[in-house]
Scaffold this active site. Structure first.
Site, mmCIF file in Angstrom:
data_model
loop_
_atom_site.group_PDB
_atom_site.id
_atom_site.type_symbol
_atom_site.label_atom_id
_atom_site.label_comp_id
_atom_site.label_asym_id
_atom_site.label_seq_id
_atom_site.Cartn_x
_atom_site.Cartn_y
_atom_site.Cartn_z
ATOM 1 N N CYS A 222 35.777 -15.814 87.447
ATOM 2 C CA CYS A 222 36.130 -17.134 86.933
ATOM 3 C C CYS A 222 35.538 -18.250 87.794
ATOM 4 C CB CYS A 222 37.634 -17.244 86.745
ATOM 5 S SG CYS A 222 38.068 -18.507 85.535
ATOM 6 N N HIS B 286 39.840 -12.449 84.624
ATOM 7 C CA HIS B 286 40.584 -12.120 85.850
ATOM 8 C C HIS B 286 41.084 -10.670 85.849
ATOM 9 C CE1 HIS B 286 41.186 -16.255 87.475
ATOM 10 N NE2 HIS B 286 40.986 -16.581 86.208
ATOM 11 N N GLU C 275 41.865 -8.939 88.249
ATOM 12 C CA GLU C 275 42.842 -8.730 89.345
ATOM 13 C C GLU C 275 44.277 -8.957 88.867
ATOM 14 O OE1 GLU C 275 40.996 -11.334 88.931
ATOM 15 O OE2 GLU C 275 42.140 -13.147 89.413
HETATM 16 N N1 GLN Z 1 38.304 -23.998 85.346
HETATM 17 C C1 GLN Z 1 38.235 -23.519 86.695
HETATM 18 C C2 GLN Z 1 37.056 -24.097 87.453
HETATM 19 O O1 GLN Z 1 36.383 -24.911 86.980
HETATM 20 C C3 GLN Z 1 38.148 -22.017 86.747
HETATM 21 C C4 GLN Z 1 39.437 -21.412 86.288
HETATM 22 C C5 GLN Z 1 39.763 -20.112 86.933
HETATM 23 O O2 GLN Z 1 39.181 -19.694 87.940
HETATM 24 N N2 GLN Z 1 40.761 -19.472 86.386
HETATM 25 O O3 GLN Z 1 36.818 -23.717 88.544
#
Ligand code: GLN
Length: 201
Positions: free
Chosen positions: A84, A181, A183
């Site tokens: 992410c 994610h 994890e």
């Molecule tokens: N929207 C977040 C960002 O810009 C990422 C979201 C996440 O890691 N769950 O970093």
């Protein structure tokens, strides 16, 4: 299951889902180290960049002086897995970042931050993953997607959006990145996939 012979894998611990990655890696037999300072990169066999908020991580990386050492370590071949916000950090090119937001790079992709629209900005789905027999239950939280990928980037999973497909799990050499994610679900197959790459050295 953590043994003295497992690879030593750092988890960037400035912000975000750190403990969950530490637990998943440990469950796969890795030794782990929280990384908050440049000196803590020494001797690592691999590194995880967790989810969280990429703009905050960018600022913190620069504040603690980890940005340049990390950029160099990744460019020099340190195996890295980013989930992410971690995927955003690994992208060579970023769309919809905030003004001045920088990435570490290492992955020849254009990544769109907060890519999924407001209605579905967080959702869960079962994803078919190249090389895995059973789908992965994937949790997306204000996730990015890969907008464009260079020729050396393997797309391991994608989601359908408006009739097209958007890569959400990609690998380029020793760099692995997911928009979701793993994890958070107790399914450690993607951490194992990453650790297999670490072990190959
Ligand atoms: N929207 C977040 C960002 O810009 C990422 C979201 C996440 O890691 N769950 O970093």
């Amino acid at each position: 299951m953590t043994g003295p012979d497992g690879p030593l894998v750092g988890v960037l611990a400035l912000q975000g889902a750190v403990a969950e990655h530490v637990a998943a890696l440990a469950a796969c037999g890795a030794r782990t180290r929280a990384v908050r300072r440049p000196a803590e990169l020494a001797g690592l066999d691999g590194l995880v960049l967790p989810g969280g908020e990429s703009t905050t991580m960018d600022l913190l990386l620069r504040t603690v002086g980890l940005d340049e050492p990390l950029r160099t370590a990744i460019a020099d071949g340190l195996p890295v897995y980013g989930s992410c916000a971690g995927m955003i950090l690994l992208a060579d090119r970023l769309v919809d970042g905030v003004a001045g937001q920088r990435t570490l790079g290492g992955l020849d992709v254009t990544c769109r931050r907060n890519a999924f629209g407001r209605q579905v900005d967080s959702f869960e789905t079962d994803l078919d993953v190249v090389g895995l027999d059973e789908p992965v239950h994937a949790v997306f939280i204000r996730a990015p997607w890969v907008e464009e990928a260079g020729g050396d980037v393997e797309v391991l999973a994608a989601v359908e959006v408006d009739g097209g497909t958007r890569p959400v799990l990609v690998r380029q050499g020793r760099v692995l990145a997911s928009a979701f994610h793993p994890e958070l679900t107790g399914d450690h197959r993607l951490h194992r996939l990453f650790l297999d790459g670490v072990a190959r050295g």
